[in-house]
Design a protein around this motif. Structure first.
Motif, PDB file in Angstrom:
ATOM      1  N   LEU A  64       0.881  -1.169   0.000  1.00 31.38           N
ATOM      2  CA  LEU A  64       0.000   0.000   0.000  1.00 31.38           C
ATOM      3  C   LEU A  64       0.915   1.215   0.000  1.00 31.38           C
ATOM      4  CD1 LEU A  64      -2.671  -1.101   2.625  1.00 31.38           C
ATOM      5  CD2 LEU A  64      -2.996  -0.861   0.159  1.00 31.38           C
ATOM      6  N   ARG A  65       0.822   2.035  -1.043  1.00 31.85           N
ATOM      7  CA  ARG A  65       1.720   3.178  -1.198  1.00 31.85           C
ATOM      8  C   ARG A  65       0.897   4.432  -1.436  1.00 31.85           C
ATOM      9  NH1 ARG A  65       4.512   1.776  -5.773  1.00 31.85           N
ATOM     10  NH2 ARG A  65       6.098   0.808  -4.496  1.00 31.85           N
ATOM     11  N   GLY A  66       1.007   5.384  -0.523  1.00 34.82           N
ATOM     12  CA  GLY A  66       0.359   6.671  -0.731  1.00 34.82           C
ATOM     13  C   GLY A  66      -0.941   6.841   0.017  1.00 34.82           C
ATOM     14  N   GLU A  87      -6.049  15.153   0.453  1.00 37.19           N
ATOM     15  CA  GLU A  87      -4.885  14.459   0.993  1.00 37.19           C
ATOM     16  C   GLU A  87      -4.120  15.392   1.922  1.00 37.19           C
ATOM     17  OE1 GLU A  87      -2.780  13.185  -2.486  1.00 37.19           O
ATOM     18  OE2 GLU A  87      -4.242  11.609  -2.920  1.00 37.19           O
ATOM     19  N   ASP A  88      -3.918  14.952   3.162  1.00 40.06           N
ATOM     20  CA  ASP A  88      -3.170  15.727   4.148  1.00 40.06           C
ATOM     21  C   ASP A  88      -1.773  15.154   4.292  1.00 40.06           C
ATOM     22  OD1 ASP A  88      -5.286  17.401   4.660  1.00 40.06           O
ATOM     23  OD2 ASP A  88      -5.775  16.564   6.612  1.00 40.06           O
ATOM     24  N   GLY A  89      -0.775  15.990   4.168  1.00 42.61           N
ATOM     25  CA  GLY A  89       0.601  15.551   4.331  1.00 42.61           C
ATOM     26  C   GLY A  89       1.322  15.522   3.003  1.00 42.61           C
ATOM     27  N   ALA A  90       2.613  15.724   3.058  1.00 39.57           N
ATOM     28  CA  ALA A  90       3.401  15.825   1.846  1.00 39.57           C
ATOM     29  C   ALA A  90       4.020  14.502   1.431  1.00 39.57           C
ATOM     30  CB  ALA A  90       4.515  16.854   2.050  1.00 39.57           C
ATOM     31  N   ARG A  91       4.193  13.598   2.356  1.00 40.10           N
ATOM     32  CA  ARG A  91       4.890  12.358   2.001  1.00 40.10           C
ATOM     33  C   ARG A  91       3.901  11.252   1.674  1.00 40.10           C
ATOM     34  NH1 ARG A  91       4.943   8.575   5.824  1.00 40.10           N
ATOM     35  NH2 ARG A  91       4.169   9.127   7.866  1.00 40.10           N
ATOM     36  N   ARG A 129     -16.987   5.316   0.281  1.00 38.88           N
ATOM     37  CA  ARG A 129     -16.385   4.561  -0.815  1.00 38.88           C
ATOM     38  C   ARG A 129     -14.883   4.715  -0.638  1.00 38.88           C
ATOM     39  NH1 ARG A 129     -18.394   6.920  -5.578  1.00 38.88           N
ATOM     40  NH2 ARG A 129     -20.135   5.480  -5.429  1.00 38.88           N
ATOM     41  N   ILE A 130     -14.180   3.580  -0.639  1.00 37.79           N
ATOM     42  CA  ILE A 130     -12.745   3.573  -0.378  1.00 37.79           C
ATOM     43  C   ILE A 130     -12.012   2.945  -1.560  1.00 37.79           C
ATOM     44  CG2 ILE A 130     -10.933   2.794   1.207  1.00 37.79           C
ATOM     45  CD1 ILE A 130     -13.160   4.477   2.582  1.00 37.79           C
ATOM     46  N   TYR A 131     -11.018   3.666  -2.074  1.00 38.25           N
ATOM     47  CA  TYR A 131     -10.126   3.126  -3.092  1.00 38.25           C
ATOM     48  C   TYR A 131      -8.763   2.910  -2.440  1.00 38.25           C
ATOM     49  CZ  TYR A 131     -13.496   4.600  -6.630  1.00 38.25           C
ATOM     50  OH  TYR A 131     -14.626   4.761  -7.383  1.00 38.25           O
ATOM     51  N   PRO A 132      -8.305   1.665  -2.304  1.00 35.15           N
ATOM     52  CA  PRO A 132      -6.948   1.468  -1.784  1.00 35.15           C
ATOM     53  C   PRO A 132      -5.944   2.166  -2.702  1.00 35.15           C
ATOM     54  CG  PRO A 132      -8.157  -0.595  -1.803  1.00 35.15           C
ATOM     55  CD  PRO A 132      -8.978   0.405  -2.572  1.00 35.15           C
ATOM     56  N   PRO A 133      -4.826   2.628  -2.156  1.00 31.71           N
ATOM     57  CA  PRO A 133      -3.831   3.285  -2.997  1.00 31.71           C
ATOM     58  C   PRO A 133      -3.442   2.405  -4.186  1.00 31.71           C
ATOM     59  CG  PRO A 133      -3.209   3.453  -0.694  1.00 31.71           C
ATOM     60  CD  PRO A 133      -4.394   2.531  -0.761  1.00 31.71           C
ATOM     61  N   GLY A 134      -3.436   2.999  -5.371  1.00 33.86           N
ATOM     62  CA  GLY A 134      -2.999   2.293  -6.562  1.00 33.86           C
ATOM     63  C   GLY A 134      -4.040   1.397  -7.202  1.00 33.86           C
ATOM     64  N   THR A 158      -1.690   9.577   4.718  1.00 31.09           N
ATOM     65  CA  THR A 158      -1.041   8.492   3.987  1.00 31.09           C
ATOM     66  C   THR A 158      -1.035   7.200   4.809  1.00 31.09           C
ATOM     67  OG1 THR A 158       0.915   7.979   2.668  1.00 31.09           O
ATOM     68  CG2 THR A 158       1.285   9.012   4.807  1.00 31.09           C
ATOM     69  N   MET A 159      -0.693   6.113   4.173  1.00 28.99           N
ATOM     70  CA  MET A 159      -0.673   4.815   4.808  1.00 28.99           C
ATOM     71  C   MET A 159       0.421   4.703   5.861  1.00 28.99           C
ATOM     72  SD  MET A 159      -3.231   3.393   3.325  1.00 28.99           S
ATOM     73  CE  MET A 159      -3.068   1.960   4.380  1.00 28.99           C
ATOM     74  N   GLU A 160       0.089   4.024   6.961  1.00 28.45           N
ATOM     75  CA  GLU A 160       1.030   3.748   8.058  1.00 28.45           C
ATOM     76  C   GLU A 160       0.874   2.295   8.460  1.00 28.45           C
ATOM     77  OE1 GLU A 160       3.229   5.816   9.363  1.00 28.45           O
ATOM     78  OE2 GLU A 160       2.593   7.623   8.309  1.00 28.45           O
TER      79      GLU A 160
END
Length: 164
Positions: A64-66, A87-91, A129-134, A158-160
């Motif tokens: 999971l990226r992003g 989207e909150d956060g830069a990384r 509605r949720i779209y996993p990253p990518g 972002t994902m943790e």
């Protein structure tokens, strides 16, 4: 749990704290391989912060990226209500997710009562509605509430690693 890192392009923090080998070869986690649920919510000034938990229900490790995509949906047809989450956060966090392991992204939902009715246009929604990253296939998580058809109420991080 340790935070994910992207310091070295060839190593990525895993949900179990280990690192993967070649980061470029790990496939994205497809929606069909993930269980998606909301974790325990915590109140904040005028909003609620809830972990959006992704669990790998497949038999292979994936990534999971992003940022996940998140939006309110209503009606039997599941039409989107209001703007998708900002989207909150830069990384862009990366988590390698072994079978049975979980990762999360925090979702902040602003209380619709913070906006006046003219700007908000209060609308009853069935959930998210949720779209996993990518991935372009969505999952649905029931979360009935009142949302705004005209105002941005959703923010996602972002994902943790871990199921917070």
């Amino acid at each position: 749990m340790p935070a994910s890192t992207s310091a070295a392009p060839s190593a990525v923090a895993s949900s179990d704290g280990s690192s993967s080998g070649d980061a470029s070869t790990r496939p994205n986690c497809p929606t069909g391989q993930l269980g998606v649920r909301l974790g325990a919510a915590e109140g904040a000034a005028g909003s609620t912060i809830t972990p959006l938990v992704f669990t790998n229900s497949g038999s292979t490790t994936c990534r999971l990226r992003g940022f996940p995509g998140v939006s309110f949906v209503a009606g039997d047809d599941g039409h989107q209500v209001g703007p998708a989450a900002a989207e909150d956060g830069a990384r862009a966090g990366e988590v390698d997710l072994a079978p049975g392991r979980s990762a999360h992204a925090l979702v902040r939902i602003t209380d619709s009562r913070n906006d006046d009715n003219a700007t908000c246009v209060p609308t009853t929604v069935r959930g998210l509605r949720i779209y996993p990253p990518g991935d372009t296939a969505a999952a649905f998580v029931a979360a009935p509430q009142t949302a705004c058809a005209q105002a941005l109420l959703l923010h996602v991080e972002t994902m943790e690693p871990g199921a917070s």
